[in-house]
Design an enzyme around this catalytic site. Structure first.
Site, mmCIF file in Angstrom:
data_model
loop_
_atom_site.group_PDB
_atom_site.id
_atom_site.type_symbol
_atom_site.label_atom_id
_atom_site.label_comp_id
_atom_site.label_asym_id
_atom_site.label_seq_id
_atom_site.Cartn_x
_atom_site.Cartn_y
_atom_site.Cartn_z
ATOM 1 N N ALA A 180 2.717 2.846 -5.403
ATOM 2 C CA ALA A 180 2.423 1.983 -6.553
ATOM 3 C C ALA A 180 1.131 1.197 -6.304
ATOM 4 C CB ALA A 180 3.597 1.038 -6.800
ATOM 5 N N SER A 223 0.815 -1.217 0.000
ATOM 6 C CA SER A 223 0.000 0.000 0.000
ATOM 7 C C SER A 223 0.849 1.267 0.000
ATOM 8 C CB SER A 223 -0.952 -0.016 1.197
ATOM 9 O OG SER A 223 -0.221 -0.159 2.400
ATOM 10 N N GLY A 232 12.519 14.159 -0.574
ATOM 11 C CA GLY A 232 12.904 15.104 -1.629
ATOM 12 C C GLY A 232 11.765 15.482 -2.555
ATOM 13 N N GLY A 233 11.121 14.485 -3.188
ATOM 14 C CA GLY A 233 9.992 14.788 -4.044
ATOM 15 C C GLY A 233 9.883 13.893 -5.258
ATOM 16 N N GLU A 290 18.247 17.949 -7.205
ATOM 17 C CA GLU A 290 18.945 16.910 -6.438
ATOM 18 C C GLU A 290 20.096 16.401 -7.281
ATOM 19 O OE1 GLU A 290 16.382 14.140 -4.004
ATOM 20 O OE2 GLU A 290 14.812 15.143 -5.107
ATOM 21 N N SER A 316 11.853 7.528 -8.443
ATOM 22 C CA SER A 316 11.162 6.322 -8.000
ATOM 23 C C SER A 316 9.657 6.535 -7.854
ATOM 24 C CB SER A 316 11.762 5.885 -6.672
ATOM 25 O OG SER A 316 10.984 4.906 -6.102
ATOM 26 N N HIS A 362 22.183 5.813 0.111
ATOM 27 C CA HIS A 362 21.985 7.267 0.140
ATOM 28 C C HIS A 362 23.162 7.870 0.887
ATOM 29 C CE1 HIS A 362 20.255 11.205 0.609
ATOM 30 N NE2 HIS A 362 19.199 10.842 -0.098
ATOM 31 N N ARG A 403 19.855 4.681 -9.728
ATOM 32 C CA ARG A 403 18.649 5.504 -9.932
ATOM 33 C C ARG A 403 18.942 6.993 -9.770
ATOM 34 N NH1 ARG A 403 14.535 7.475 -6.058
ATOM 35 N NH2 ARG A 403 15.942 6.679 -4.490
ATOM 36 N N HIS A 421 19.467 2.383 0.746
ATOM 37 C CA HIS A 421 18.305 3.260 0.522
ATOM 38 C C HIS A 421 17.325 2.707 -0.498
ATOM 39 C CE1 HIS A 421 16.208 7.086 0.352
ATOM 40 N NE2 HIS A 421 16.409 7.177 -0.966
ATOM 41 N N ARG A 437 24.309 9.850 -6.913
ATOM 42 C CA ARG A 437 24.450 9.267 -5.575
ATOM 43 C C ARG A 437 25.566 8.241 -5.423
ATOM 44 N NH1 ARG A 437 18.335 8.485 -3.704
ATOM 45 N NH2 ARG A 437 18.060 10.721 -3.649
HETATM 46 P P1 FAD Z 1 6.422 1.128 -0.651
HETATM 47 O O1 FAD Z 1 6.006 2.538 -0.554
HETATM 48 O O2 FAD Z 1 7.628 0.743 0.105
HETATM 49 O O3 FAD Z 1 5.209 0.221 -0.168
HETATM 50 C C1 FAD Z 1 5.377 -1.164 -0.008
HETATM 51 C C2 FAD Z 1 4.151 -1.709 0.662
HETATM 52 O O4 FAD Z 1 4.143 -3.125 0.621
HETATM 53 C C3 FAD Z 1 4.041 -1.354 2.124
HETATM 54 O O5 FAD Z 1 2.713 -1.011 2.382
HETATM 55 C C4 FAD Z 1 4.382 -2.660 2.853
HETATM 56 O O6 FAD Z 1 3.838 -2.774 4.123
HETATM 57 C C5 FAD Z 1 3.789 -3.655 1.890
HETATM 58 N N1 FAD Z 1 4.336 -5.013 1.949
HETATM 59 C C6 FAD Z 1 5.632 -5.409 1.778
HETATM 60 N N2 FAD Z 1 5.705 -6.748 1.837
HETATM 61 C C7 FAD Z 1 4.457 -7.223 2.042
HETATM 62 C C8 FAD Z 1 3.898 -8.509 2.202
HETATM 63 N N3 FAD Z 1 4.632 -9.625 2.181
HETATM 64 N N4 FAD Z 1 2.570 -8.608 2.399
HETATM 65 C C9 FAD Z 1 1.781 -7.511 2.460
HETATM 66 N N5 FAD Z 1 2.262 -6.253 2.326
HETATM 67 C C10 FAD Z 1 3.583 -6.123 2.120
HETATM 68 N N6 FAD Z 1 11.853 8.300 -3.944
HETATM 69 C C11 FAD Z 1 11.570 9.396 -4.686
HETATM 70 O O7 FAD Z 1 11.255 9.275 -5.868
HETATM 71 N N7 FAD Z 1 11.637 10.628 -4.116
HETATM 72 C C12 FAD Z 1 11.977 10.825 -2.822
HETATM 73 O O8 FAD Z 1 12.001 11.948 -2.350
HETATM 74 C C13 FAD Z 1 12.291 9.695 -2.038
HETATM 75 N N8 FAD Z 1 12.663 9.834 -0.739
HETATM 76 C C14 FAD Z 1 12.846 8.712 0.017
HETATM 77 C C15 FAD Z 1 13.120 8.853 1.378
HETATM 78 C C16 FAD Z 1 13.225 7.737 2.185
HETATM 79 C C17 FAD Z 1 13.521 7.899 3.647
HETATM 80 C C18 FAD Z 1 13.065 6.449 1.621
HETATM 81 C C19 FAD Z 1 13.169 5.229 2.479
HETATM 82 C C20 FAD Z 1 12.830 6.298 0.260
HETATM 83 C C21 FAD Z 1 12.711 7.426 -0.543
HETATM 84 N N9 FAD Z 1 12.449 7.312 -1.902
HETATM 85 C C22 FAD Z 1 12.190 8.431 -2.644
HETATM 86 C C23 FAD Z 1 12.187 6.003 -2.498
HETATM 87 C C24 FAD Z 1 10.662 5.825 -2.578
HETATM 88 O O9 FAD Z 1 10.072 6.320 -1.406
HETATM 89 C C25 FAD Z 1 10.296 4.371 -2.730
HETATM 90 O O10 FAD Z 1 11.050 3.774 -3.732
HETATM 91 C C26 FAD Z 1 8.819 4.277 -3.132
HETATM 92 O O11 FAD Z 1 8.043 4.961 -2.191
HETATM 93 C C27 FAD Z 1 8.404 2.834 -3.235
HETATM 94 O O12 FAD Z 1 7.017 2.800 -3.403
HETATM 95 P P2 FAD Z 1 6.300 1.405 -3.535
HETATM 96 O O13 FAD Z 1 4.848 1.689 -3.661
HETATM 97 O O14 FAD Z 1 6.959 0.617 -4.575
HETATM 98 O O15 FAD Z 1 6.610 0.660 -2.149
HETATM 99 C C1 SIN Z 2 15.990 12.408 -0.777
HETATM 100 O O1 SIN Z 2 15.129 13.204 -0.423
HETATM 101 O O2 SIN Z 2 17.200 12.625 -0.699
HETATM 102 C C2 SIN Z 2 15.560 11.087 -1.322
HETATM 103 C C3 SIN Z 2 15.237 11.224 -2.730
HETATM 104 C C4 SIN Z 2 15.195 9.889 -3.412
HETATM 105 O O3 SIN Z 2 15.551 8.871 -2.846
HETATM 106 O O4 SIN Z 2 14.822 9.874 -4.581
#
Ligand code: FAD
Ligand code: SIN
Length: 532
Positions: free
Chosen positions: A14, A11, A46-47, A116, A386, A239, A381, A346, A285
Site C-alpha cells: 500500500a 513500505s 498465495g497471491g 483458495e 488484501s 489462518h 476477509r 494472520h 477461513r
Molecule cells: P505491510 O505490507 O504489512 O507493510 C507495513 C509497513 O509499515 C512495513 O514496512 C512496516 O515496517 C511499516 N510500519 C509499521 N509501523 C510503522 C511505524 N510506526 N513507523 C514506520 N513504519 C511502520 N494477502 C493476500 O492478499 N494474499 C496473500 O497471498 C497473502 N499472504 C500472506 C501471507 C503471510 C505470511 C502474511 C503475514 C500475510 C499475507 N497476506 C496475504 C496479507 C497481506 O500480506 C497483508 O495484508 C498486506 O501485505 C498488507 O500490506 P500493507 O502495505 O497494508 O502493510
Molecule cells: C495464503 O497464502 O494462504 C495467504 C493468503 C491470504 O492471506 O490472503
C-alpha cells in the site's frame, strides 16, 4: 524541521504503491521502521485475487467476497475494488512483476490461476508460493529509482500531530508527525498536511501469528490517539495452517496448497472438514480455523495435518518451492509426509475507518492497506483480497488528494519539537519484554478463535493494568522502538477486546460461546469506536 507534500508511513504494497504514484505530484517521504523491504507484503504467499479469466466475472468475485464477509461487507466498496483490480494488476506487470503462466496448445500462454478458500473460481494470480516477495521486490526497486521520494529507513512514526492536539480552534487537521530515528535515538518532527498510514496489521498482538515482527498495530494505535474512528477490530482472522514446529513459529503453509488438492487430516490420518462444511477444506477461513480448533480441543492433539502427498512430487516442488524447501530444512518432506499445522493470527479485518479513497475521519489523514477498514472484508476477509485492496485504494487515495487540493493542503504552522525533558534510559528492559509476552499470551488465551464474555472481561482488566504501567514507562524513560511497539500493542489489544465485548452475537471471525447465533437485527452493522 522537514516538510513534505506527502508523508507515507510504511513500505508494504500500500505505502510503496501510493508513494510511486504520488511522486508525480510532489515531494514524498517514506517512513519505515526497519528496512524498505520488511513488511507483511514481503511474506505473502498465495497471491492476488483478481478477475482475469473469461470463466470468471466481477459478480462472482463480489458474491464470494460478500459471502465470506458474513453480512458486513460494504457492497459498493467491494464492487469498486474488484472492478478496478485488473487495471492495477496490469500496472504491476508493467513494473516487472512476474505472475506464473501456463502453456496452452499452440505455444500460447495464459495466467496460471489458483484457488483458495471461499473462491468459487480459480482467480488468484501468483508467483509460485512467494507472490509477496516478487511484488515487494519490484516496488522497492521502482521506488529507489524514482526521483522525489525520500526514504527514511529505521525511522518509526511515534505519533501524529493534529490541530486538535495542539489546541487550535481551527478544524482538526493532520499537520505532521513525530518520528523516532532508531539509529540515533532522536525524535524528529516532520511537517505535512497529507499523512498516509500504510502501517499494516497487528498480528504480533497474539502469541502465535504468521506475521513478521513489524506487525504491531502502530497505525491503528496512532490514529486512535489522534482521535480517528476505528472500526471492526473484533474481526481478527486466524489462518488455519501455520506450520507447527518448535524451531519455526510463524511460517505459513499457504491456502493455495489446499487449492491445489491438499487435505486436512487428524492425527489418525482421517479427513475431517466434511463434518463442518460442504466446501470441506476450501470453506472460508473462519470456518476452517474453527473446525481445526474444535478438532484439536476434542482430541487433545497439539496440531492437525495438511496432506498433499497424493500429488506428484515434481508438481509440489515446482508449485511450492519455498514451502517445500523450508519444511525440508526443518526435517519435513512435504512430498512424502503430511505437514503439522495449527491456526495462527494472520490478518486484521478492521482498522482505521476510511472511505473507498482511504480518507479517515481526520482531514488530511489517510489509511490504506491492512491498517484501514474500508468495508471490503466485513466480518471475514476472502483469501487474497488484501493485496488487491492495498493496490486499488492506494491509487484512489492519490487521485482523491490531487482532485481535492484544498481539503488536504499543508497548513503553515510551526510545529512544536518533541520534548523529552530529563528522561533517562530504561533501566530494566526485562519489564518491557515481560509485558510484551504477557499481552501476547493473554490475547491468545482469552481473545482468540473461540471467545466468552468472562475471558474477554478478564483480558480487559489485565490490559488496563498493563496500560497504566506502560504509560508510566513512556513518560519517564527515553523512548525506544520496543517501548513504542509495546505501547501500541496494548492500545490495539484493548480495541480488539472492547469491540469483541460490544458484539453480542457470533458472526464471521467473532465467535463467542455466550452468543453463538447471528443477530442481524441488533448487530448487522460494523462496530465503530470513537475516541471523543
Ligand atoms: P505491510 O505490507 O504489512 O507493510 C507495513 C509497513 O509499515 C512495513 O514496512 C512496516 O515496517 C511499516 N510500519 C509499521 N509501523 C510503522 C511505524 N510506526 N513507523 C514506520 N513504519 C511502520 N494477502 C493476500 O492478499 N494474499 C496473500 O497471498 C497473502 N499472504 C500472506 C501471507 C503471510 C505470511 C502474511 C503475514 C500475510 C499475507 N497476506 C496475504 C496479507 C497481506 O500480506 C497483508 O495484508 C498486506 O501485505 C498488507 O500490506 P500493507 O502495505 O497494508 O502493510
Ligand atoms: C495464503 O497464502 O494462504 C495467504 C493468503 C491470504 O492471506 O490472503
Amino acid at each position: 524541521m522537514k516538510t513534505f507534500d506527502f508523508v507515507v508511513i510504511g513500505s508494504g504494497i500500500a505505502g510503496l504503491t501510493f508513494a510511486l504514484k504520488a511522486s508525480r505530484f510532489g515531494e514524498v517521504a517514506i517512513i519505515t521502521k526497519r528496512n524498505l523491504f520488511e513488511s507483511n507484503t514481503a511474506y505473502a504467499q498465495g497471491g492476488v485475487a483478481c478477475v482475469t479469466s473469461t470463466e470468471d466475472s466481477f459478480d462472482l468475485h463480489l458474491r464470494d467476497t460478500i459471502e465470506a464477509g458474513a453480512g458486513l461487507c460494504d457492497e459498493v466498496v467491494a464492487r469498486t475494488i474488484i472492478t478496478e483490480g485488473p487495471a492495477r494488476i496490469r500496472e504491476l506487470m508493467e513494473l516487472g512483476v512476474k505472475f506464473d503462466e501456463r502453456e496452452l496448445p499452440g505455444g500460447f500462454k495464459e495466467l496460471d490461476l489458483t484457488k483458495e478458500g471461499g473462491h468459487s473460481k480459480r482467480r488468484v494470480l501468483h508467483s509460485q508460493d512467494a507472490t509477496g516477495r516478487e511484488i515487494e521486490a519490484k516496488l522497492v526497486e521502482a521506488v529507489r529509482a524514482t526521483n522525489g521520494i525520500t526514504i527514511l529507513e529505521d525511522h518509526m512514526a511515534v505519533d501524529l500531530i493534529t490541530g486538535g492536539k495542539l489546541g487550535f480552534a481551527v478544524e482538526d487537521k493532520v499537520l505532521g508527525l513525530y518520528v523516532l530515528n532508531c539509529l540515533t535515538g532522536r525524535v524528529e518532527t516532520i511537517r505535512s498536511g497529507r499523512v498516509i498510514l500504510a502501517t499494516g496489521g497487528c498480528g504480533k498482538v497474539y502469541l502465535y501469528t504468521t506475521n513478521p515482527d513489524i506487525a504491531t498495530g502502530d497505525g491503528v494505535a496512532m490514529a486512535w490517539r489522534a482521535g480517528a474512528t476505528v472500526a471492526n477490530m473484533e474481526f481478527i482472522q486466524f489462518h488455519p495452517t501455520c506450520l507447527y514446529h518448535h524451531k519455526e513459529r510463524s511460517f505459513l503453509i499457504s491456502e493455495a496448497l489446499r487449492g491445489e488438492g491438499g487435505v486436512l487430516k487428524d492425527a489418525r490420518g482421517e479427513p475431517f472438514m466434511h463434518k463442518y462444511d460442504s466446501r470441506k477444506d476450501l470453506a472460508p477461513r473462519d470456518i476452517v480455523a474453527r473446525a481445526i480448533d474444535c478438532e484439536m480441543k476434542r482430541t487433545g492433539a497439539k496440531c492437525v495435518y495438511l496432506d498433499i502427498t497424493h500429488k506428484p512430487s515434481t508438481f509440489v516442488r515446482d508449485r511450492f518451492p519455498m514451502i517445500y524447501q523450508r519444511c525440508l530444512e526443518l526435517g519435513i518432506d512435504i512430498t512424502s509426509e503430511p505437514i503439522p499445522v495449527v491456526p495462527a493470527a494472520h490478518y486484521q479485518c478492521g482498522g482505521v475507518k476510511t472511505d473507498i479513497n482511504g480518507q479517515t475521519s481526520i482531514p488530511g489523514l489517510f489509511a490504506i492497506g491492512e491498517v484501514a477498514c474500508t468495508g471490503l472484508h466485513g466480518a471475514n476477509r476472502l483469501a487474497s483480497n488484501s493485496l488487491l485492496e492495498g493496490l486499488v485504494v492506494a491509487e484512489r487515495a492519490v487521485r482523491f488528494i490531487i482532485a481535492h487540493p484544498s481539503s488536504t493542503r499543508s497548513t503553515i504552522v510551526d510545529l512544536p519539537e518533541w520534548e523529552s525533558g530529563d528522561v533517562q534510559d530504561i533501566d530494566e528492559l526485562v519489564v518491557i519484554y515481560h509485558n510484551w509476552d504477557e499481552i501476547r499470551r493473554l490475547m491468545w488465551d482469552y481473545v482468540s478463535i473461540v471467545r466468552t464474555d468472562k475471558r474477554l472481561r478478564r483480558a480487559s482488566t489485565r490490559l488496563r493494568n498493563l496500560h497504566s504501567e506502560i504509560q508510566e514507562f513512556y513518560w519517564n524513560f527515553k523512548i525506544t522502538r520496543d517501548l513504542l511497539e509495546l505501547r501500541n500493542l496494548t492500545t490495539v489489544a484493548s480495541l480488539i477486546v472492547d469491540s469483541a465485548l460490544s458484539r453480542r452475537e457470533s458472526r464471521g471471525l467473532h465467535y463467542t460461546l455466550d452468543y453463538p447465533d447471528l443477530d442481524p437485527v441488533r448487530f448487522g452493522k460494523e462496530t465503530l469506536l470513537h475516541r471523543f
